[in-house]
Scaffold this active site. Sequence first.
Site, mmCIF file in Angstrom:
data_model
loop_
_atom_site.group_PDB
_atom_site.id
_atom_site.type_symbol
_atom_site.label_atom_id
_atom_site.label_comp_id
_atom_site.label_asym_id
_atom_site.label_seq_id
_atom_site.Cartn_x
_atom_site.Cartn_y
_atom_site.Cartn_z
ATOM 1 N N THR A 124 50.616 36.283 53.132
ATOM 2 C CA THR A 124 50.994 36.979 54.362
ATOM 3 C C THR A 124 52.352 37.655 54.225
ATOM 4 O OG1 THR A 124 51.651 36.611 56.676
ATOM 5 C CG2 THR A 124 51.875 34.753 55.191
ATOM 6 N N TYR A 146 54.682 28.713 59.418
ATOM 7 C CA TYR A 146 53.552 29.434 58.814
ATOM 8 C C TYR A 146 53.993 30.149 57.544
ATOM 9 C CZ TYR A 146 49.928 33.017 58.264
ATOM 10 O OH TYR A 146 48.960 33.840 57.763
#
Length: 314
Positions: A124, A146
């Site tokens: 990501t 995250y």
Amino acid sequence: MKILVTGAAGFIASHLCEKLVSMGHLVFGIDNFNDYYDVKLKEINASDLVNKGVTIFREDLNADLKSVFENQYDYIFHLAAQPGISAATPLHEYVDNNIYATQNLLDSVVKYNPDLKLFVNIATSSVYGKEATVNETAIPKPASYYGVTKLAAEQLVLSLKIEGKIKACSVRLYSVYGPRERPEKLYTKLIENLYYDKPFPLFEGSIYHERSFTYVGDIVEGLAAIIGKEELVDGEIINLGTDEVNTTQEGITAVEEIMNKKLIIDNQPPRKGDQLKTAAIIDKARNLLNYNPKVSLKQGLQEQVNWYFEKFIN
């Protein structure tokens, strides 16, 4: 080719499974159907995949995966993860589902599937931190659980490549949207709240955030292009997104125009860990994968509105 896709009942992975089937590959998916969001949405996706010939294993990646690897796969696309930056999600869930799960999957690959052509880790842009406007050589500065745990997972994959135990690459995705987007994500929630005239929670300052909002169809084209290029991409980190940048306000306005309605705003305090700006630098993806995102934000949002009405309204 036999291909395993993790997180197969989820948003991006379900689209990837369909794409791979359309290319003539034999596709297997694994998903634990956890309740981070409504399991019924995952069941809809899984049912569609099974009808198209995808075999689905209902299994957690932290479990013994021997039965999953009774098949010998040519490629693995690892999309399963604990997503999002919600303050309600404790650190241990990110660690369990992003770090430990990835390590268990890698251990299983080495033990049961030694002839794997390529392991494709899906990472990501959140690993870059508050502003993801750099190329793949930039030093990561994740600002959320995250981002931190996805970076750790990426390093686990690439360390195994460095040890010579697998061939692998990692692909960092940018603000993917489109049909099947998770219900708590920007555009699915926006469409729902607009339709039902519900106040939409908007975090302070986020209306000015800039994003490389990337249509899911463009993303899966880029991922599918990796097949057959394992020698070219082995050991690489690759940004995958669009170089078209829009503000959150522009996205909201586009959906309002498509649905011909005005959004009710519920202003909220700033959200910890939110990125301020993303702008995908995709030169490497263009060069290695001949990647060329084609779908504009307005076109993609029209597709997402159509999907929402088909699945939940009509």
